[in-house]
Design a protein around this motif. Structure first.
Motif, PDB file in Angstrom:
ATOM      1  N   LYS A  24      10.662   2.290   5.730  1.00  0.00           N
ATOM      2  CA  LYS A  24      10.729   1.083   6.063  1.00  0.00           C
ATOM      3  C   LYS A  24      10.044   0.150   5.289  1.00  0.00           C
ATOM      4  O   LYS A  24      10.769  -1.078   5.028  1.00  0.00           O
ATOM      5  CB  LYS A  24       9.095   1.415   6.953  1.00  0.00           C
ATOM      6  CG  LYS A  24       9.143   1.460   8.369  1.00  0.00           C
ATOM      7  CD  LYS A  24      10.550   0.439   9.676  1.00  0.00           C
ATOM      8  CE  LYS A  24      10.206   0.046  10.804  1.00  0.00           C
ATOM      9  NZ  LYS A  24      10.307  -0.246  11.771  1.00  0.00           N
ATOM     10  N   ALA A  25       8.985   0.464   3.944  1.00  0.00           N
ATOM     11  CA  ALA A  25       8.443   0.060   3.613  1.00  0.00           C
ATOM     12  C   ALA A  25       9.781  -0.400   2.255  1.00  0.00           C
ATOM     13  O   ALA A  25      10.122  -1.823   1.343  1.00  0.00           O
ATOM     14  CB  ALA A  25       7.228  -0.026   1.872  1.00  0.00           C
ATOM     15  N   LEU A  26      10.444   0.328   2.056  1.00  0.00           N
ATOM     16  CA  LEU A  26      12.119   0.329   0.970  1.00  0.00           C
ATOM     17  C   LEU A  26      12.819  -0.774   1.471  1.00  0.00           C
ATOM     18  O   LEU A  26      13.389  -1.865   0.863  1.00  0.00           O
ATOM     19  CB  LEU A  26      12.239   1.759   0.642  1.00  0.00           C
ATOM     20  CG  LEU A  26      14.208   1.455  -0.016  1.00  0.00           C
ATOM     21  CD1 LEU A  26      13.895   2.676  -0.986  1.00  0.00           C
ATOM     22  CD2 LEU A  26      15.326   1.103   1.161  1.00  0.00           C
ATOM     23  N   SER A  86       1.126  -1.316   0.025  1.00  0.00           N
ATOM     24  CA  SER A  86       0.166  -0.002  -0.012  1.00  0.00           C
ATOM     25  C   SER A  86       0.990   1.246   0.208  1.00  0.00           C
ATOM     26  O   SER A  86       0.333   2.106  -0.274  1.00  0.00           O
ATOM     27  CB  SER A  86      -0.445  -0.181   1.479  1.00  0.00           C
ATOM     28  OG  SER A  86      -1.904  -1.152   1.211  1.00  0.00           O
ATOM     29  N   ILE A  87       1.815   1.327   1.081  1.00  0.00           N
ATOM     30  CA  ILE A  87       2.731   2.218   1.031  1.00  0.00           C
ATOM     31  C   ILE A  87       3.896   2.674   0.297  1.00  0.00           C
ATOM     32  O   ILE A  87       3.370   3.799  -0.993  1.00  0.00           O
ATOM     33  CB  ILE A  87       3.822   1.645   1.887  1.00  0.00           C
ATOM     34  CG1 ILE A  87       3.572   2.268   2.960  1.00  0.00           C
ATOM     35  CG2 ILE A  87       4.922   3.229   2.347  1.00  0.00           C
ATOM     36  CD1 ILE A  87       3.892   1.165   4.036  1.00  0.00           C
ATOM     37  N   ILE A  88       3.939   1.931  -1.145  1.00  0.00           N
ATOM     38  CA  ILE A  88       4.436   1.725  -2.878  1.00  0.00           C
ATOM     39  C   ILE A  88       3.931   2.096  -3.301  1.00  0.00           C
ATOM     40  O   ILE A  88       4.130   2.555  -4.260  1.00  0.00           O
ATOM     41  CB  ILE A  88       5.090  -0.013  -2.598  1.00  0.00           C
ATOM     42  CG1 ILE A  88       6.499  -0.418  -1.676  1.00  0.00           C
ATOM     43  CG2 ILE A  88       5.597  -0.335  -4.597  1.00  0.00           C
ATOM     44  CD1 ILE A  88       7.016  -2.145  -2.001  1.00  0.00           C
ATOM     45  N   LYS A  89       2.424   1.503  -3.023  1.00  0.00           N
ATOM     46  CA  LYS A  89       0.867   2.234  -4.621  1.00  0.00           C
ATOM     47  C   LYS A  89       1.460   3.333  -4.041  1.00  0.00           C
ATOM     48  O   LYS A  89       1.845   4.222  -5.019  1.00  0.00           O
ATOM     49  CB  LYS A  89       0.135   1.504  -4.200  1.00  0.00           C
ATOM     50  CG  LYS A  89      -1.338   1.889  -4.934  1.00  0.00           C
ATOM     51  CD  LYS A  89      -1.943   1.503  -4.944  1.00  0.00           C
ATOM     52  CE  LYS A  89      -3.621   1.581  -5.961  1.00  0.00           C
ATOM     53  NZ  LYS A  89      -4.528   1.087  -5.758  1.00  0.00           N
ATOM     54  N   GLU A  90       1.001   3.965  -3.121  1.00  0.00           N
ATOM     55  CA  GLU A  90       0.753   5.279  -2.924  1.00  0.00           C
ATOM     56  C   GLU A  90       1.870   6.777  -3.159  1.00  0.00           C
ATOM     57  O   GLU A  90       1.573   7.561  -3.214  1.00  0.00           O
ATOM     58  CB  GLU A  90       0.577   5.466  -1.126  1.00  0.00           C
ATOM     59  CG  GLU A  90       0.424   7.285  -0.716  1.00  0.00           C
ATOM     60  CD  GLU A  90      -0.314   7.574  -1.908  1.00  0.00           C
ATOM     61  OE1 GLU A  90      -1.103   8.728  -2.339  1.00  0.00           O
ATOM     62  OE2 GLU A  90      -1.786   6.672  -2.474  1.00  0.00           O
ATOM     63  N   SER A 140       6.811  -6.764   3.581  1.00  0.00           N
ATOM     64  CA  SER A 140       6.101  -6.943   4.975  1.00  0.00           C
ATOM     65  C   SER A 140       4.536  -6.185   4.675  1.00  0.00           C
ATOM     66  O   SER A 140       3.748  -5.629   4.135  1.00  0.00           O
ATOM     67  CB  SER A 140       6.477  -5.519   5.507  1.00  0.00           C
ATOM     68  OG  SER A 140       6.346  -5.991   6.940  1.00  0.00           O
ATOM     69  N   SER A 141       3.545  -6.529   5.645  1.00  0.00           N
ATOM     70  CA  SER A 141       2.508  -6.634   6.249  1.00  0.00           C
ATOM     71  C   SER A 141       2.589  -5.676   7.849  1.00  0.00           C
ATOM     72  O   SER A 141       1.399  -5.841   7.819  1.00  0.00           O
ATOM     73  CB  SER A 141       1.910  -7.970   5.753  1.00  0.00           C
ATOM     74  OG  SER A 141       2.100  -8.640   6.839  1.00  0.00           O
ATOM     75  N   GLN A 185       5.600  11.459   7.891  1.00  0.00           N
ATOM     76  CA  GLN A 185       5.299  10.221   8.468  1.00  0.00           C
ATOM     77  C   GLN A 185       5.025   9.130   7.212  1.00  0.00           C
ATOM     78  O   GLN A 185       6.023   8.249   7.208  1.00  0.00           O
ATOM     79  CB  GLN A 185       3.851  10.568   8.415  1.00  0.00           C
ATOM     80  CG  GLN A 185       3.557  10.649   9.870  1.00  0.00           C
ATOM     81  CD  GLN A 185       1.833  10.531  10.213  1.00  0.00           C
ATOM     82  OE1 GLN A 185       1.679  11.365   9.622  1.00  0.00           O
ATOM     83  NE2 GLN A 185       1.413  10.004  11.491  1.00  0.00           N
ATOM     84  N   PHE A 186       4.657   9.765   6.271  1.00  0.00           N
ATOM     85  CA  PHE A 186       5.315   9.225   4.500  1.00  0.00           C
ATOM     86  C   PHE A 186       6.409   8.114   4.710  1.00  0.00           C
ATOM     87  O   PHE A 186       7.156   6.991   3.884  1.00  0.00           O
ATOM     88  CB  PHE A 186       4.490  10.249   3.301  1.00  0.00           C
ATOM     89  CG  PHE A 186       3.568   9.276   2.259  1.00  0.00           C
ATOM     90  CD1 PHE A 186       3.432   7.586   2.250  1.00  0.00           C
ATOM     91  CD2 PHE A 186       5.054   9.567   1.305  1.00  0.00           C
ATOM     92  CE1 PHE A 186       3.711   7.047   1.497  1.00  0.00           C
ATOM     93  CE2 PHE A 186       4.655   8.410  -0.067  1.00  0.00           C
ATOM     94  CZ  PHE A 186       4.047   7.246   0.159  1.00  0.00           C
ATOM     95  N   LEU A 187       7.580   8.905   4.659  1.00  0.00           N
ATOM     96  CA  LEU A 187       8.699   9.027   4.550  1.00  0.00           C
ATOM     97  C   LEU A 187       9.711   8.426   5.550  1.00  0.00           C
ATOM     98  O   LEU A 187       9.892   6.733   4.802  1.00  0.00           O
ATOM     99  CB  LEU A 187       9.698  10.282   5.387  1.00  0.00           C
ATOM    100  CG  LEU A 187      11.099   9.358   5.090  1.00  0.00           C
ATOM    101  CD1 LEU A 187      12.120   9.820   3.308  1.00  0.00           C
ATOM    102  CD2 LEU A 187      12.722  10.974   5.571  1.00  0.00           C
ATOM    103  N   TYR A 188       8.820   8.043   6.922  1.00  0.00           N
ATOM    104  CA  TYR A 188       9.466   6.872   7.808  1.00  0.00           C
ATOM    105  C   TYR A 188       8.950   5.410   6.918  1.00  0.00           C
ATOM    106  O   TYR A 188       9.632   4.573   6.388  1.00  0.00           O
ATOM    107  CB  TYR A 188       8.509   7.161   9.128  1.00  0.00           C
ATOM    108  CG  TYR A 188       8.782   6.201  10.057  1.00  0.00           C
ATOM    109  CD1 TYR A 188      10.071   6.290  11.182  1.00  0.00           C
ATOM    110  CD2 TYR A 188       7.898   4.937  10.536  1.00  0.00           C
ATOM    111  CE1 TYR A 188      10.209   5.037  11.711  1.00  0.00           C
ATOM    112  CE2 TYR A 188       8.019   4.058  11.386  1.00  0.00           C
ATOM    113  CZ  TYR A 188       9.189   3.794  11.992  1.00  0.00           C
ATOM    114  OH  TYR A 188       9.402   2.931  12.716  1.00  0.00           O
TER     115      TYR A 188
END
Length: 170
Positions: A75-77, A35-39, A82-83, A68-71
């Motif tokens: 994490k996603a990178l 979800s983070i990657i898509k956004e 991860s879920s 917050q999105f940077l954080y």
């Protein structure tokens, strides 16, 4: 290879400034890396269209600030499968008055820098003003956009870029 290098467009983000508006703290639920990657693609499009960071980023109907999105992106990178990524309250950097960097950083380094950002935010509860790299101190705004471009690249190609190109966007 050159095709897997993300590049920042100097003309489209010349007036990037961090927003000071607040969003929900997002502490109540886990977020999937996917979800983070898509956004991240939406984030990049916003920056390219508006020349600034968005005041909030919406993931699963919940709003997050750019810090917050940077954080979340860092994490996603570091764990694209991860879920269970948990958002946290992250304050804006205290200063954005830093010179922008040029050159590129390799995958091994940008993954380490992402980990450094996570550790910094975990310790200080705010986004760093700069991120120390082999190219010098990368300003917050330049780093967040570079990470978002890399995750947008991942979203399209299912792999991280071999390097991130940094351009002088002043």
């Amino acid at each position: 290879s050159a095709s897997s290098t993300t590049s920042m467009k100097s003309s489209s983000i010349s007036n990037v400034k961090s927003s000071t508006s607040t969003a929900n703290n997002g502490n109540s639920k886990y977020i999937k890396a996917s979800s983070i990657i898509k956004e991240s693609s939406t984030f990049v499009k916003y920056v390219e269209t508006n020349g600034k960071l968005p005041s909030s980023i919406t993931i699963n109907n919940k709003n997050y600030t750019s810090p917050q999105f940077l954080y979340l992106m860092c994490k996603a990178l570091n764990d694209t499968g991860s879920s269970r990524i948990m958002a946290k309250i992250v304050k804006n950097p205290t200063s954005l008055k830093y010179s922008l960097k040029t050159g590129s950083i390799k995958k091994s380094e940008y993954k380490k820098l992402s980990t450094d950002v996570i550790k910094y935010i975990d310790r200080y509860k705010k986004a760093p003003n700069t991120i120390n790299s082999s190219k010098g101190k990368i300003p917050y705004t330049q780093f967040i956009i570079a990470i978002a471009r890399n995750l947008a690249y991942y979203n399209n190609n299912k792999k991280l870029a071999s390097s991130i190109a940094l351009e002088n966007i002043s």
